[in-house]
Structures are given as C-alpha cells and as structure tokens.
Design an enzyme around this catalytic site. Structure first.
Site, PDB file in Angstrom:
ATOM      1  N   HIS A  78       0.842  -1.200   0.000  1.00 53.08           N
ATOM      2  CA  HIS A  78       0.000   0.000   0.000  1.00 53.08           C
ATOM      3  C   HIS A  78       0.879   1.253   0.000  1.00 53.08           C
ATOM      4  O   HIS A  78       0.691   2.157  -0.833  1.00 53.08           O
ATOM      5  CB  HIS A  78      -0.897  -0.026   1.241  1.00 53.08           C
ATOM      6  CG  HIS A  78      -1.767   1.172   1.402  1.00 53.08           C
ATOM      7  ND1 HIS A  78      -3.090   1.198   1.037  1.00 53.08           N
ATOM      8  CD2 HIS A  78      -1.515   2.418   1.915  1.00 53.08           C
ATOM      9  CE1 HIS A  78      -3.616   2.381   1.304  1.00 53.08           C
ATOM     10  NE2 HIS A  78      -2.673   3.147   1.843  1.00 53.08           N
ATOM     11  N   GLU A  79       1.834   1.299   0.925  1.00 53.94           N
ATOM     12  CA  GLU A  79       2.691   2.477   1.011  1.00 53.94           C
ATOM     13  C   GLU A  79       3.607   2.593  -0.206  1.00 53.94           C
ATOM     14  O   GLU A  79       3.993   3.705  -0.596  1.00 53.94           O
ATOM     15  CB  GLU A  79       3.511   2.446   2.306  1.00 53.94           C
ATOM     16  CG  GLU A  79       2.685   2.436   3.582  1.00 53.94           C
ATOM     17  CD  GLU A  79       1.722   3.613   3.705  1.00 53.94           C
ATOM     18  OE1 GLU A  79       1.985   4.672   3.108  1.00 53.94           O
ATOM     19  OE2 GLU A  79       0.689   3.466   4.390  1.00 53.94           O
ATOM     20  N   HIS A 120       1.912   4.741  -2.715  1.00 59.83           N
ATOM     21  CA  HIS A 120       2.128   6.156  -2.413  1.00 59.83           C
ATOM     22  C   HIS A 120       3.518   6.595  -2.873  1.00 59.83           C
ATOM     23  O   HIS A 120       3.692   7.661  -3.482  1.00 59.83           O
ATOM     24  CB  HIS A 120       2.023   6.403  -0.902  1.00 59.83           C
ATOM     25  CG  HIS A 120       0.628   6.478  -0.370  1.00 59.83           C
ATOM     26  ND1 HIS A 120      -0.310   7.362  -0.847  1.00 59.83           N
ATOM     27  CD2 HIS A 120       0.020   5.783   0.636  1.00 59.83           C
ATOM     28  CE1 HIS A 120      -1.436   7.228  -0.149  1.00 59.83           C
ATOM     29  NE2 HIS A 120      -1.267   6.271   0.745  1.00 59.83           N
TER      30      HIS A 120
END
Length: 497
Positions: free
Chosen positions: A265-266, A269
């Site tokens: 997920h990160e 980003h």
C-alpha cells in the site's frame, strides 16, 4: 511580468525546501526519535512552520502574485498551473495568523506523543485531554479559512487534502455507495460461505524475513532504493520528499499478510512521489494533486493489483520460498482466498476493500460532528461503538481498537478520511482504463513485470503533478469524472463472480 513570475518560482523553491525539511523531521519523529526529544522537535517544527508562513504571507509575494495573474496569458500551461497552485497555497497561509500556525504545530505534536502512549495503554481519558486542544485549534483554523474562502468549515479543511473538494459531492458519492454496500456485503458473504474456507498459514513469521520479502516486492513494483527506504512505525505511512521517499509498516510474527499489504500500500504512495515531474521539483505544480489521487495510487497497487489473482501467480512462489511454506495452504488459490476474504472487523488499515468504506463513512460523520460541536470528545467512544455496530455489526471492546486507532485526529488531520474511499473509487477507474488501454499490463503482473503498468501511471497520473484538477486528470485518463461505477463493477467481479 516574467520577472515577477520568476521571482515567485524562486521564493516557492525556498518554501519547498522548508516543506522538505519538515517532512523529514516528521518522519524521524514517527520512526527514530526518542520520546525525550519531543519538546525540542516540537520547537524545531513550530519554528519552521512559522518561518514558512512568514515567507508565504510576505506582502511582496502577494503583490507578485497579482502582477503575474494580470498577464498570465504569456505563461505556458505548466507555469499557469503553477501560478494557480501558488495562489491556493497563499490563500491558505494568509487565512491564518503566525500565532495560530505555531499553535497548530505544537498542539498536534504534543497530542501525537500522548496518543502513542494512550493507545498502547487503552487510556481514552489521557487521549481526550490531549485531543481537546487539537480540536479547539482545528475549529479555529476551520473558522479562519471558512471566512477567507467563503465555504463551510468542513470544506475549508477538506481543501487542504483535496483541492476544491466539497462535502456536498462526497455526500452524493457516499450516499450512492452507502445504498449499494449493505446488500452487496450480504451477497458477498453468502457467496464466500459457499466456497472453501481459507486454510491458515502457520507461523511464526520472522520479522527479518517479512522485511526481506517486502523489499523484494517493492523493488519488483519499481521502488528506487537509491531514493527511499522502508522502516517501522506505530502507524504505517509514507513521508519524506520525492527524491528521498520514506515508507513504514508494522510487523506481527503471527501473521505476515497484513504487514506485507501495508508495505505494498505504502509503495503505491511512494511510486507516485518518485514519479512526480522532476522539472518542477520544489514548485507547487510539481507536488501531488491531492489525497484522492494519492490514495488512488496506494489502493491501486494494494487492492486492485496485489490482492488479485494475477499478482499472486507471481508472488506465491516467492512467499513459499521465503517462509519455507508448502502444501495447499501456500497455493495461489488459498492465498487469494486469504487476501480477498470479506470480514467485518475493528481495524480500518486491516479491513478488506468491501467493508473498508464503512470505516471511512463512520469517521467522516464523526469528525463533521466533532467539528460542529454536536459531538463532545467525551462522547466519542460511545458514538464510535454505535457507528461500528450500525455500519458493520461489529462490537468494539476497547478504545485502542476503536476511536484511538488512527493517527489522523491526533495530528489534526480532520478532512482527510473521505479521501481514502474517494481514492478507492479513483483506483478502480484508473486501473480499468489502464488495462483497457495497454494489453501488456495484466499479463505482465502475472509474470512480475510491472513496467507496463508503471509506464501508464507515470504518463497519466504521476508525471502530471498538479497540472490538472483531480476530475480533469480522471477525464483525460479514463474519459469520466470521479464516480462509483468502476469501483462497484470491480467489487462485483472479484467477490460475486
């Protein structure tokens, strides 16, 4: 006129350098800083925030903005967009006094330190004492910006995270999704009950091995370790600057699946930050558009790609080798059942993508009520418990797993939460368009080749910076403004078919 514009670029380059320093200090605070450093760090960050505020509210800067605006027809598209973003940042800054800027920095950092201990100890009383000054400060910020912008208090805060975002738009999208989800969740659970239940993966799973797997998958996705790193924090996040992106996760040796998805997920980003236009570093137009698109990138990687069957064809052998797993439990099919399992639960960051929007809708409602004064902080646990029961049918047994689970409110980030679900909608929309436009993307994922997907994202999202508004970018990339259709279609395909 060009002299005025160039002077603005120079001044915003200096402001961008302060932003970068604050980002790195914030990362260190959350990952490496000992508790005893909190007071000094609070002063450092408050001083930098006030200095940045003084620079951006300098009357000379306002004059140059006016001069550049008067003749902006002579600027190119990127310069005009940069001027627009400079004006937006100037409006936000000039709405606040230096005293309020310093107060904002000090109260949020103090509350974050209180929150860390209070969450660990399940001590809502201590948290409430630290959070009340933050909420009072946020109300003051909202009132000042509301008056300056001519919008409602919540919309004034929302604009910090999603430029131009409106609660009226969110209400419509959430109402549409809210009418769809209850029946869909029931249907998905019925369908799931008819399938074979996932077999458990037997641990323990050494933290060092989990980290090694995460690093390998980050590299495969396109993360550049010459410009970033992976660390541990209480709450996973992405920080740093585009040339030095810092991401974090948290590990449990009982279950590697949550930490791994946190890393992925990160990484989404981080890929966005790493892909921002290099020609516009330290300029407002070179920054990410807003948190709807930022969350779309993390959720596109985690939810759309890495919880899908194609990704697990590639990843399952790596996981089996790393954790020395064997048998049916480690098959692609069982891993897919684990990662696509619908289960209403307490923790937002661990929620499946079907029930996740309910977590966001709850927070959206509660923070609006707190901001307006309709919900006193002392009543937050009760309101949280009721909301979780109504929206997800889940009983909350303690406040550490309830209203204290997220860092957003202690850090003063009221207005952020709706961007998660708006980002999920945008992620589905973008991924559907990407696959339709480049036939190499889907088979590439199954082979561990993410270059076609990354190229598409670089061209259509990352490399655009803040050149376009969110809806303009989505229209260019997908042919439509932000909506719920692609997200609902994705959920039906993954969980009912």
């Amino acid at each position: 006129m060009m002299k005025s514009y160039k002077a603005l670029e120079k001044q915003f380059h200096r402001i961008g350098a302060i932003n970068g320093a604050l980002a790195m200090l914030g990362w260190d605070q959350a990952t490496m800083m000992p508790d005893g450093g909190a007071r000094a760090r609070s002063e450092q960050m408050a001083t930098l925030n006030v200095l940045r505020h003084e620079w951006i509210t300098d009357p000379g800067l306002g004059d140059r903005l006016g001069e550049a605006e008067a003749q902006k027809a002579k600027l190119n598209d990127w310069q005009r967009a940069n001027l627009r973003e400079m004006q937006r940042q100037w409006r936000h800054a000039t709405a606040l006094t230096p005293k309020l800027v310093a107060l904002r920095s000090r109260t949020t950092m103090a509350c974050e330190m209180v929150w860390r201990k209070a969450r660990r100890d399940d001590d809502f009383k201590s948290f409430a004492k630290g959070f009340k000054p933050v909420l009072e400060m946020v109300r003051e910020v909202a009132a000042a910006k509301s008056a300056a912008f001519g919008v409602g208090a919540y919309d004034a805060l929302l604009d910090e995270y999603e430029p131009g975002g409106k609660s009226a738009t969110i209400d419509k999208l959430f109402a549409d999704l809210g009418s769809f989800l209850p029946d869909f969740i029931d249907r998905a659970l019925v369908k799931q009950d008819k399938r074979k239940a996932p077999l458990p993966l037997q641990g323990p799973f050494a933290t060092e091995t989990q980290r090694a797997v995460g690093l390998k998958l980050m590299k495969a996705l396109g993360f550049d370790f010459n410009h970033g790193r992976l660390d541990v924090s209480l709450h996973p996040f992405t920080g740093g600057i585009p040339d030095d992106v810092r991401i974090t996760t948290r590990y449990s040796e009982d279950d590697f699946t949550k930490a791994l998805m946190g890393v992925l997920h990160e990484t989404g980003h981080a890929l966005y930050e790493l892909g921002l236009p290099k020609a516009w570093r330290d300029q407002p137009v070179g920054e990410s558009r807003g948190m709807v698109l930022h969350e779309s990138q993390s959720l596109l990687v985690e939810m759309q790609v890495c919880r899908g069957a194609d990704f697990l064809i590639f990843a399952a052998p790596l996981l089996r080798k790393a954790f020395k797993g064997s048998g049916e439990a480690w098959s692609e099919a069982n891993l897919l059942r684990i990662y696509a399992r619908v289960k209403p639960d307490l923790i937002r960051v661990d929620a499946d993508e079907v029930t996740y929007p309910a977590h966001v809708i709850l927070r959206y409602r509660l923070e609006q009520a707190m901001l307006s004064g309709d919900l006193p902080v002392s009543d937050l646990p009760h309101a949280w418990h009721d909301g979780m029961q109504t929206l997800l049918g889940v009983e909350v047994h303690n406040d550490a797993q309830g209203c204290m689970q997220d860092i957003h409110w202690p850090s003063g980030a009221i207005g952020y939460f709706p961007t998660y679900t708006l980002g999920a909608m945008a992620a589905a929309q973008l991924f559907a368009a990407a696959k339709a436009q480049d036939a190499a993307i889907q088979p590439g994922i199954a082979k561990g080749d993410f270059k076609p997907l990354l190229r598409w994202l670089r061209a259509n999202v990352h490399g655009k910076g803040s050149l376009l508004t969110t809806d303009e970018l989505l229209r260019q990339a997908t042919g439509k403004p932000l909506g719920t259709a692609a997200f609902k279609a994705h959920l039906k395909t993954r969980y009912l078919n």
